[in-house]
Scaffold this motif. Sequence first.
Motif, PDB file in Angstrom:
ATOM      1  N   ASP A 224       7.820  86.158  98.573  1.00 27.14           N
ATOM      2  CA  ASP A 224       7.183  86.644  97.276  1.00 27.14           C
ATOM      3  C   ASP A 224       6.347  85.746  96.763  1.00 27.14           C
ATOM      4  N   LEU A 225       6.478  84.589  97.075  1.00 29.11           N
ATOM      5  CA  LEU A 225       5.464  83.260  96.696  1.00 29.11           C
ATOM      6  C   LEU A 225       4.167  83.818  97.124  1.00 29.11           C
ATOM      7  N   MET A 226       4.219  84.347  98.397  1.00 33.06           N
ATOM      8  CA  MET A 226       2.584  84.892  98.919  1.00 33.06           C
ATOM      9  C   MET A 226       1.800  85.767  98.075  1.00 33.06           C
ATOM     10  N   LEU A 227       2.659  86.447  97.084  1.00 34.13           N
ATOM     11  CA  LEU A 227       2.005  87.220  95.841  1.00 34.13           C
ATOM     12  C   LEU A 227       1.641  86.512  94.816  1.00 34.13           C
ATOM     13  N   VAL A 228       2.046  85.441  94.681  1.00 37.83           N
ATOM     14  CA  VAL A 228       1.510  84.373  93.663  1.00 37.83           C
ATOM     15  C   VAL A 228       0.303  83.781  93.958  1.00 37.83           C
ATOM     16  N   LYS A 229      -0.791  83.997  92.738  1.00 37.20           N
ATOM     17  CA  LYS A 229      -2.237  83.342  93.003  1.00 37.20           C
ATOM     18  C   LYS A 229      -2.070  81.911  93.367  1.00 37.20           C
ATOM     19  N   GLY A 230      -2.932  81.874  94.448  1.00 37.13           N
ATOM     20  CA  GLY A 230      -3.025  80.529  94.766  1.00 37.13           C
ATOM     21  C   GLY A 230      -2.167  79.938  96.428  1.00 37.13           C
ATOM     22  N   PHE A 231      -1.159  80.652  96.458  1.00 38.15           N
ATOM     23  CA  PHE A 231      -0.125  80.237  97.548  1.00 38.15           C
ATOM     24  C   PHE A 231      -0.604  80.848  98.659  1.00 38.15           C
ATOM     25  N   ALA A 232      -1.501  81.930  98.848  1.00 40.00           N
ATOM     26  CA  ALA A 232      -1.931  82.444 100.179  1.00 40.00           C
ATOM     27  C   ALA A 232      -3.235  81.643 100.655  1.00 40.00           C
ATOM     28  N   GLU A 233      -3.678  80.646  99.610  1.00 35.42           N
ATOM     29  CA  GLU A 233      -4.868  79.875 100.136  1.00 35.42           C
ATOM     30  C   GLU A 233      -4.784  78.909 101.337  1.00 35.42           C
ATOM     31  N   ARG A 234      -5.750  78.576 101.967  1.00 33.87           N
ATOM     32  CA  ARG A 234      -5.583  77.599 103.113  1.00 33.87           C
ATOM     33  C   ARG A 234      -6.021  76.402 102.845  1.00 33.87           C
ATOM     34  N   MET A 235      -5.126  75.354 103.294  1.00 31.06           N
ATOM     35  CA  MET A 235      -5.667  74.131 103.041  1.00 31.06           C
ATOM     36  C   MET A 235      -6.722  73.440 103.906  1.00 31.06           C
ATOM     37  N   PRO A 236      -7.711  73.075 103.413  1.00 33.59           N
ATOM     38  CA  PRO A 236      -8.934  72.521 104.076  1.00 33.59           C
ATOM     39  C   PRO A 236      -8.610  71.414 105.170  1.00 33.59           C
ATOM     40  N   GLU A 237      -7.578  70.822 105.163  1.00 28.58           N
ATOM     41  CA  GLU A 237      -7.112  69.636 106.149  1.00 28.58           C
ATOM     42  C   GLU A 237      -6.598  70.277 107.304  1.00 28.58           C
ATOM     43  N   THR A 238      -5.766  71.402 107.121  1.00 25.47           N
ATOM     44  CA  THR A 238      -4.824  71.718 108.130  1.00 25.47           C
ATOM     45  C   THR A 238      -5.183  73.246 108.528  1.00 25.47           C
TER      46      THR A 238
END
Length: 380
Positions: A224-238
Amino acid sequence: MDGQMITTPHSAGRRSRAPGSAAAGKGAAAGSALIIVLWVTGLLAMFVAGFAFDMQIEARIASASRKKLKAEYLARGGYALARMALMETLDGDVNNPDRTVYMGKGNDAQLRNGVIALAQGGGADFSRELDGGGISVSIQPENASMNVNSLIFAGDRQKTYEAWKDLFDIADVPFENRDALVDCLVDWVDENDLTQINGAESEYYESLDPPYSAYNGPIAAVEDLMLVKGFAERMPETGITIYDSVAGYLTTYADNEKININAAAEETLIAFFGMDRQIAEAIVSERRGADGLEGTEDDKPFKDINDLLSRVPVLDPGIGAHLTFTAAGRFRVRIAGQVGNLTHSVVCVLQLADKKLKVLHWFEGEQEKTPVVPAAAEMP
């Protein structure tokens, strides 16, 4: 000249060409027949080649199907092995100080050492090599991870930030994302519609396609964390999502806020206690024994906080309030049945209570992407 045929130049010429014309006609007919034969032969060759190719493809498909089915049944066999191991932890002799009493009940040393490890709060791995395939089984207490809901305090944003700080550090979550992630977590679980400075409430989520609402309660599944704003974003480093970087440390099936010190990985200890890596390594090394492996004969699980502090004296005694030394009856089981290059996986969470096993979570397939979480499902 009477009685003799008079030959003119024209008639002589016509008779002299007739044999050649007949030969040319026969040659043309033979050439046409040869071309037809070649065309038919070519077509037949193409047909045979196509048929052979189709048969080869069909054979490969049939072989892959057989391998897939065999891998599936191997995985089911691994599930039966995991079930047997967990039920074996109920044997009264498992915790006998004289280890040989339980070990003497069978000749499968790997299984029996693993059962003892599970009964003492640790994890265990099993493997079986069979004709044309193999099974691997990993069983870990679910409280080797932290319950995500114990890290979110609806009425205390700062406390929530502190609870996630070390986890964000080891997961390399960018600093510029952290404030917003914490605000969104608080907004996701609190019961009001007041938005934190960098947060998001139902008004934001209902504007998405498809729309949904903030849960306004405890998180039901880590996914469910995937539904929380921001957690689906990809990190630029990896390039991986923030969710993927933190999810492996979390669970919703551990029933308290304590970490099982006899099963937690080094990274988990660092992520939730902020301890130095050398101390975390010392804890894991101490409980694994001389061979450095879990679920083997020389394991030395910690009995209680006093035993832990005596063997790893650099620890702060206050850590005891956040630790447990047993599995609390819930286990994550990962199974792989493999035939050649085909693997069938099963990932499930089992609860052992009242001498019965119950499935709390079940996923089956190539890899765990969209788990199905039945409510209090019975074992298949």
